[in-house]
Design an enzyme around this catalytic site. Structure first.
Site, short mmCIF file in Angstrom:
data_model
loop_
_atom_site.label_atom_id
_atom_site.label_comp_id
_atom_site.label_asym_id
_atom_site.label_seq_id
_atom_site.Cartn_x
_atom_site.Cartn_y
_atom_site.Cartn_z
N THR A 33 -44.19 2.50 14.97
CA THR A 33 -43.26 2.81 15.25
C THR A 33 -43.56 4.19 16.48
OG1 THR A 33 -41.83 2.98 13.57
CG2 THR A 33 -41.25 4.91 15.40
N ASP A 82 -34.35 4.38 16.89
CA ASP A 82 -35.25 5.41 17.06
C ASP A 82 -35.86 5.65 18.50
OD1 ASP A 82 -35.73 5.08 14.33
OD2 ASP A 82 -37.62 4.69 13.53
N TRP A 142 -35.49 12.41 6.82
CA TRP A 142 -36.92 11.38 6.61
C TRP A 142 -37.26 12.71 5.55
CZ3 TRP A 142 -40.23 10.99 11.22
CH2 TRP A 142 -41.89 9.44 11.13
N ASP A 190 -30.87 6.17 13.31
CA ASP A 190 -32.35 7.35 13.43
C ASP A 190 -32.88 7.49 14.62
OD1 ASP A 190 -32.00 6.62 10.55
OD2 ASP A 190 -33.75 5.88 10.86
N ARG A 198 -29.38 11.49 8.05
CA ARG A 198 -29.81 11.19 6.90
C ARG A 198 -31.62 12.49 6.88
NH1 ARG A 198 -31.68 5.40 6.06
NH2 ARG A 198 -32.83 5.45 8.30
#
Length: 493
Positions: free
Chosen positions: A277, A334, A415, A356, A413
């Protein structure tokens, strides 16, 4: 920060001059103001509106918060929220949002009748809530013209009496229709521009007409540890490459030369499937005092390519005192990694993604920007990993949250447990889950995160037990300036 915990599986969360100005079409008039005139109000700025005939300010009568509360004038008090109006760019002009009520200056029932007293109503983007601001021949004053009926806001009869009505009437450049936009303490000033002359050789042009053909070549040519601003201008075009601004390359500005950020695009298509990522970004920025202006940074990897490794970062930002101005960040899952060392200010920009798509442990303020959930089935906007010892994480300030779906998108949310996210004085569309917009991530629960809202508006805004709200007194410590100040007092606003 590595984000390998999700890289192995698919996330399923789902005068003549004035006459000409008044004759202009419904758009923000190009404000070539008379000598000595104030600059135009800025998108996201908050102002009191002072009458040129009385010196008094527009107020929502009785500090009303209901639809239909009328507008009048009273003695100016810049600290009174019912006298403060936020300018919001819409339809090529502006909406005017009352800070106290969150409702917009509105032409009652789409009236075309001169003398009708203006009121406030739930904000939308229709022409009866859209106002073109035209410079007066008198310095520091503007006419406020309705894009619905071409009538202008006016202090009735030019009276100096308190509680005199604010009405609409045929526009003329007279004192009762001249308004001063006086910025309040919370108004962002326009950040310094770095726009070069329109002539001359661009730094980067893929067709060979610039000094360099690639963005990376231009960055590499900047001396290591330079101490002065280096503006790299980029000719319109698509630059398919991975760009890196290392930590020993501070004070770099990347500036697109097109008429809009969509004209200049830096794009690549790495993903977590091949690069992890944090390693998948199209652009990596570690150099402090970085600025990006008028360009697009994109990762065009299709998250449907593989069953795993969908994360594909457009911008990996790990730099202190970074500014993104009029920038688009495009991706799927992302899109924007705001890593731990980041302190950043994003203004008049656009970020889109699916899940996200704004994430990380850094500190960042989004001001007067649009955040868009592009998946019709919804998703989660933020996955903050703010360290519990850090007071400030993500702030969405006077921004607009939109989406392709309805009632199916989460605000965020955690992480990491203790993550900090605040949506403040923003417009939330119906894409946001109304009853419970926060959700858990693994063992980290949203109830133990620092997830907050304050005076949001729109069909996606609500107040209930699942939507923690700041009090007015708490809000004083959660301003953009507080988020960004750090220990050095940085204030890019």
């Amino acid at each position: 920060m590595s984000r390998t915990r999700f890289s192995g599986r698919r996330i399923a969360i789902a005068s003549s001059a004035v006459a000409a100005a008044l004759a202009a079409p419904a758009a923000i008039v190009a404000l070539v103001t008379p000598a000595g005139a104030a600059v135009a109000p800025v998108n996201g700025g908050t102002y009191t509106l002072a009458s040129g005939s009385s010196g008094k300010c527009v107020v929502v009568t009785g500090a009303g918060t209901d639809n239909g509360a009328r507008l009048a004038q009273v003695q100016c008090d810049s600290t009174a929220a019912d006298q403060q109006f936020r300018a919001v760019s819409q339809n090529g002009a502006y909406g005017l949002v009352n800070v106290n009520s969150g409702k917009c200056v509105d032409v009652p029932n789409f009236s075309t009748t001169p003398g009708e007293q203006l009121w406030q109503w739930t904000c939308g983007t229709s022409t009866n809530q859209t106002w073109t601001l035209s410079p007066s021949t008198v310095a520091d004053r503007y006419l406020i013209r309705s894009n619905h009926n071409n009538l202008c806001a006016s202090n009735k009869d030019g009276s100096t009496a308190g509680n005199n009505p604010i009405i609409q009437e045929p526009c003329s450049d007279t004192a009762r229709m001249q308004w001063r936009f006086n910025p309040t303490g919370s108004t962002p000033t326009t950040p310094p521009t770095t726009t070069p002359p329109s002539s001359g050789t661009p730094t980067v042009a893929s067709d060979g007409s610039g000094t360099y053909r690639t963005v990376q070549e231009a960055i590499d040519a900047v001396p290591a540890n330079n101490t002065t601003r280096r503006v790299i201008t980029i000719k319109p075009g698509t630059y398919r490459q991975v760009v890196r601004v290392s930590s020993n390359k501070p004070h770099i500005t990347l500036q697109g030369l097109g008429s809009s950020p969509s004209n200049t695009t830096i794009v690549y298509n790495n993903s977590a499937h091949t690069s992890g990522t944090s390693g998948s970004a199209s652009m990596f920025v570690d150099g402090a005092n970085f600025v990006a202006e008028n360009l697009t940074i994109s990762n065009d990897y299709d998250e449907n390519t593989y069953e795993t490794g969908d994360q594909a970062v457009a911008l990996h930002l790990n730099a202190d005192r970074a500014v993104l101005r009029n920038v688009r960040l495009l991706g799927d899952q992302d899109t924007f990694l705001v890593n731990d060392r980041t302190r950043a200010y994003v203004v008049s920009s656009y970020v889109e993604g699916t899940t996200d798509f704004i994430f990380g442990g850094g500190t960042i303020v989004f001001n007067a920007s649009t955040i868009h959930e592009k998946r019709s089935t919804g998703g989660t906007i933020t996955a903050a990993s703010t360290d519990a010892a850090k007071t400030y994480g993500f702030l969405f300030y006077r921004s607009t949250i939109t989406g392709a779906g309805s009632n199916n998108t989460n605000l965020g949310r955690p992480w990491r447990q203790g993550a900090q996210v605040l949506y403040r004085e923003s417009t939330l569309s119906n894409t946001i889950k109304n009853a419970q917009p926060w959700t858990n991530m693994g063992d980290a629960t949203w109830q133990n995160a620092r997830f907050l809202e304050y005076r949001n508006t729109g069909s996606g805004a609500a107040v209930n037990s699942n939507r923690p709200q700041l009090s007015d007194s708490q809000a004083a410590t959660y301003t953009p300036q507080r988020y960004l100040a750090g220990t050095d007092g940085w204030n890019p606003m």
